[in-house]
Design an enzyme around this catalytic site. Structure first.
Site, PDB file in Angstrom:
ATOM      1  N   CYS A   1      -6.766 -56.293 -13.742  1.00 27.78           N
ATOM      2  CA  CYS A   1      -5.661 -55.940 -14.668  1.00 27.78           C
ATOM      3  C   CYS A   1      -5.956 -56.410 -15.911  1.00 27.78           C
ATOM      4  O   CYS A   1      -5.653 -55.772 -16.796  1.00 27.78           O
ATOM      5  CB  CYS A   1      -4.411 -56.558 -13.896  1.00 27.78           C
ATOM      6  SG  CYS A   1      -3.101 -56.157 -14.838  1.00 27.78           S
TER       7      CYS A   1
ATOM      8  N   CYS B   1      -5.051 -52.418 -16.171  1.00 26.85           N
ATOM      9  CA  CYS B   1      -3.854 -52.348 -16.677  1.00 26.85           C
ATOM     10  C   CYS B   1      -3.302 -52.655 -18.155  1.00 26.85           C
ATOM     11  O   CYS B   1      -2.822 -51.950 -19.040  1.00 26.85           O
ATOM     12  CB  CYS B   1      -2.777 -52.350 -15.837  1.00 26.85           C
ATOM     13  SG  CYS B   1      -2.924 -54.091 -14.935  1.00 26.85           S
TER      14      CYS B   1
ATOM     15  N   LYS C   1      -5.673 -51.079 -20.757  1.00 28.95           N
ATOM     16  CA  LYS C   1      -5.340 -49.613 -20.839  1.00 28.95           C
ATOM     17  C   LYS C   1      -4.047 -49.263 -21.370  1.00 28.95           C
ATOM     18  O   LYS C   1      -3.895 -48.573 -22.291  1.00 28.95           O
ATOM     19  CB  LYS C   1      -5.176 -49.338 -19.418  1.00 28.95           C
ATOM     20  CG  LYS C   1      -4.691 -47.962 -18.992  1.00 28.95           C
ATOM     21  CD  LYS C   1      -3.445 -47.552 -19.069  1.00 28.95           C
ATOM     22  CE  LYS C   1      -2.599 -48.538 -18.093  1.00 28.95           C
ATOM     23  NZ  LYS C   1      -2.484 -48.209 -16.723  1.00 28.95           N
TER      24      LYS C   1
ATOM     25  N   TYR D   1      -3.586 -41.849 -11.045  1.00 32.84           N
ATOM     26  CA  TYR D   1      -3.083 -42.153 -12.195  1.00 32.84           C
ATOM     27  C   TYR D   1      -3.905 -42.763 -13.221  1.00 32.84           C
ATOM     28  O   TYR D   1      -3.606 -42.454 -14.581  1.00 32.84           O
ATOM     29  CB  TYR D   1      -1.889 -43.515 -11.967  1.00 32.84           C
ATOM     30  CG  TYR D   1      -2.668 -44.607 -11.618  1.00 32.84           C
ATOM     31  CD1 TYR D   1      -3.071 -45.602 -12.485  1.00 32.84           C
ATOM     32  CD2 TYR D   1      -3.136 -44.939 -10.348  1.00 32.84           C
ATOM     33  CE1 TYR D   1      -3.554 -46.887 -12.261  1.00 32.84           C
ATOM     34  CE2 TYR D   1      -3.643 -46.159  -9.580  1.00 32.84           C
ATOM     35  CZ  TYR D   1      -3.937 -47.252 -10.966  1.00 32.84           C
ATOM     36  OH  TYR D   1      -4.550 -48.412 -10.219  1.00 32.84           O
TER      37      TYR D   1
ATOM     38  N   GLU E   1      -3.971 -41.151 -17.259  1.00 34.14           N
ATOM     39  CA  GLU E   1      -3.595 -42.027 -18.271  1.00 34.14           C
ATOM     40  C   GLU E   1      -4.696 -41.952 -19.389  1.00 34.14           C
ATOM     41  O   GLU E   1      -4.375 -41.862 -20.559  1.00 34.14           O
ATOM     42  CB  GLU E   1      -3.572 -43.556 -17.741  1.00 34.14           C
ATOM     43  CG  GLU E   1      -2.240 -43.625 -17.025  1.00 34.14           C
ATOM     44  CD  GLU E   1      -2.335 -45.063 -16.247  1.00 34.14           C
ATOM     45  OE1 GLU E   1      -1.014 -45.336 -15.891  1.00 34.14           O
ATOM     46  OE2 GLU E   1      -3.393 -45.857 -16.058  1.00 34.14           O
TER      47      GLU E   1
ATOM     48  N   HIS F   1      25.635 -44.968 -25.053  1.00 32.74           N
ATOM     49  CA  HIS F   1      25.161 -43.928 -25.921  1.00 32.74           C
ATOM     50  C   HIS F   1      25.041 -44.075 -27.457  1.00 32.74           C
ATOM     51  O   HIS F   1      25.584 -44.923 -27.832  1.00 32.74           O
ATOM     52  CB  HIS F   1      26.589 -43.009 -25.879  1.00 32.74           C
ATOM     53  CG  HIS F   1      26.389 -41.636 -26.694  1.00 32.74           C
ATOM     54  ND1 HIS F   1      25.574 -40.647 -26.159  1.00 32.74           N
ATOM     55  CD2 HIS F   1      26.731 -41.198 -28.036  1.00 32.74           C
ATOM     56  CE1 HIS F   1      25.609 -39.632 -27.141  1.00 32.74           C
ATOM     57  NE2 HIS F   1      26.268 -40.094 -28.101  1.00 32.74           N
TER      58      HIS F   1
ATOM     59  N   GLU G   1      21.087 -43.696 -20.600  1.00 31.02           N
ATOM     60  CA  GLU G   1      22.584 -42.979 -20.213  1.00 31.02           C
ATOM     61  C   GLU G   1      22.419 -41.633 -19.252  1.00 31.02           C
ATOM     62  O   GLU G   1      23.506 -41.278 -18.551  1.00 31.02           O
ATOM     63  CB  GLU G   1      23.385 -42.623 -21.478  1.00 31.02           C
ATOM     64  CG  GLU G   1      23.068 -41.509 -22.258  1.00 31.02           C
ATOM     65  CD  GLU G   1      23.942 -41.181 -23.216  1.00 31.02           C
ATOM     66  OE1 GLU G   1      25.227 -41.066 -23.070  1.00 31.02           O
ATOM     67  OE2 GLU G   1      23.454 -40.898 -24.551  1.00 31.02           O
TER      68      GLU G   1
END
Length: 448
Positions: A43, A48, A51, A178, A182, A437, A442
């Protein structure tokens, strides 16, 4: 004289191994760690973290493309791959140092070399030294799986992609998971011509199909070329250094680099587990019980090297639970249900809980609420890309079974939504919440 040299000997200094070693040491255990590569594991060093930094770097291409509509004029803009690459690798060096400091501050002894198990309580270091430990923890993680075809030696994996001398003008990415999506998104955004080769017609199999279809549509709109039902037959290197990729079609495809991203396998080869009577499971994974113990009572395993979930936060929790159980007098197990996950594609997608297909198989009658919208941020973009949020609900109880989304900042929003699903909330709880908002988030309380 102590019966063993150490109370715990950990093989692998990745996220799970470091957490387990640190916590065990805090309980007073004498701990040592062996790491043959770099402290930090997949990692931090080659996964990750670097990356995600490349993803951030590539996102500026899109942001700069919106600049004029936002009133900005940027003259002479250009991208320098070497500058981004070196910054990312420099920060990886910094993080590796911090991981080393964590071990040192807890008086965990670090051996920067390979360790092989020689028995239930012993390991041999590459230097030839043999040490003993009351407990051994295997946390060696996983390694890129490379297919077997002529010329595969000319290809790279996700390990090497962070160190490319030059940005490829033409890049072929092999795989539909993935990692493939990516890196395809990163290099496409940076201006490379990207072709994705996948042996089936499905990508990102564990994610909701409707969300994946939206991502595929957007990726194609951004110029990524998808070759489904295709497999590499061979790769040849031409005199000019380019690669000629034979996909079994009439003419080979000429590219600068071929990135193999067809998955990762547990890193157990040559580890010596057989010397402790441990048999490997499917794909070379180490089978463990709910307390991370192998079939040998003195040897445990956590993280990607096991037969469970290959995610860094899971490895960290497993490592902590192991230390609490064995050295803290507090037996703990991990709940593997409702683990959120994300794909940092462009735009990113994220999900937690059951997909719509899984929910229908398991519950039969379900309700699907959704919002298909154009994020306000995209109004400044020439691309008419739309976000999509979905909530899967049990029709009888109204309990939320799954939440899935694609759009800007989806992983950041999904993390909070995952808490609601984990807590067992119903759709009504979202309906009762006032919208914030204007925001993309939302949409989660406005689903119809």
């Amino acid at each position: 004289m102590a019966e063993y040299d150490y109370d715990l000997f950990t093989i692998g200094a990745g996220s799970g191994g470091v957490r387990a070693s640190r916590v065990a040491a805090s309980y007073g255990a004498k701990v040592a760690v062996a790491e043959e590569h770099r402290v930090g594991g997949t990692c931090v060093i080659r996964g990750c973290v670097p990356k995600k930094m490349l993803v951030y770097g590539s996102m500026f291409a899109e942001e700069l493309g919106h600049a004029e509509n936002l009133g900005w004029t940027i003259e002479g803009k250009r991208f320098d791959w070497a500058a981004l690459r070196d910054f990312v690798n420099g920060d990886v060096d910094r993080l590796e140092g911090l991981y080393g400091q964590t071990l040192a501050s807890h008086e965990v002894e670090l051996f920067a070399e390979r360790a092989t198990i020689t028995g239930p309580h012993s390991v041999r270091l590459d230097s030839g030294r043999e040490v003993t430990a009351k407990y051994i923890l295997v946390a060696t993680g996983s390694w890129p799986a490379m297919p077997d075809f002529p010329g595969v030696e000319h290809c790279i994996s996700s390990n090497e992609v962070f160190h490319l001398e030059e940005q490829p003008h033409c890049l072929m990415v092999v795989g539909g998971g993935y990692i493939a999506m990516e890196f395809a998104g990163v290099f496409n955004a940076l201006g490379s011509e990207v072709t994705v080769v996948n042996r089936t017609d499905r990508i990102l199999r564990s994610y909701d199909e409707q969300i994946v279809e939206r991502m595929l549509h957007i990726a194609m709109g951004r110029g990524i070329d998808f070759r489904m039902h295709s497999q590499i037959q061979r790769v040849d290197k031409s005199d000019d250094g380019c690669l000629l990729v034979d996909l079994g079609e009439t003419n080979p495809v000429k590219v600068d680099q071929v990135l193999i991203a067809t998955g990762r396998t547990p890193k157990t080869t040559g580890l010596g587990l057989e010397n402790a009577g441990i048999e490997l499971g499917k794909g070379g994974a180490i089978p463990v019980d709910e307390y991370n113990r192998t079939s040998c009572e003195s040897i445990y395993a956590v993280g990607d090297v096991t037969d469970r979930v290959q995610l860094t936060p899971v490895a960290i929790r497993e490592g902590h639970a192991f230390a609490d159980t064995v050295f803290g007098g507090n037996p703990r197990t991990i709940d593997y249900s409702a683990i959120p996950s994300a794909v940092f594609s462009q735009p990113p997608l994220a999900g937690v809980g059951m997909t719509e297909a899984e929910a229908r198989r398991n519950y039969g009658d379900v309700k699907v609420y959704s919002s298909d919208f154009r994020p306000m941020k995209n109004i400044f973009s020439p691309h008419p890309e739309r976000g999509l949020y979905k909530m899967i609900v049990d029709e009888t109880s109204e309990k939320i079974l799954g939440i899935h989304m694609i759009g800007p900042e989806s992983p950041e929003i999904l993390q909070v939504a995952a808490v609601a699903l984990k807590a067992g909330l119903t759709k009504q709880a979202f309906d009762d919440t006032v919208a914030l908002h204007p925001s993309m988030a939302e949409e989660l309380v406005l689903l119809k």
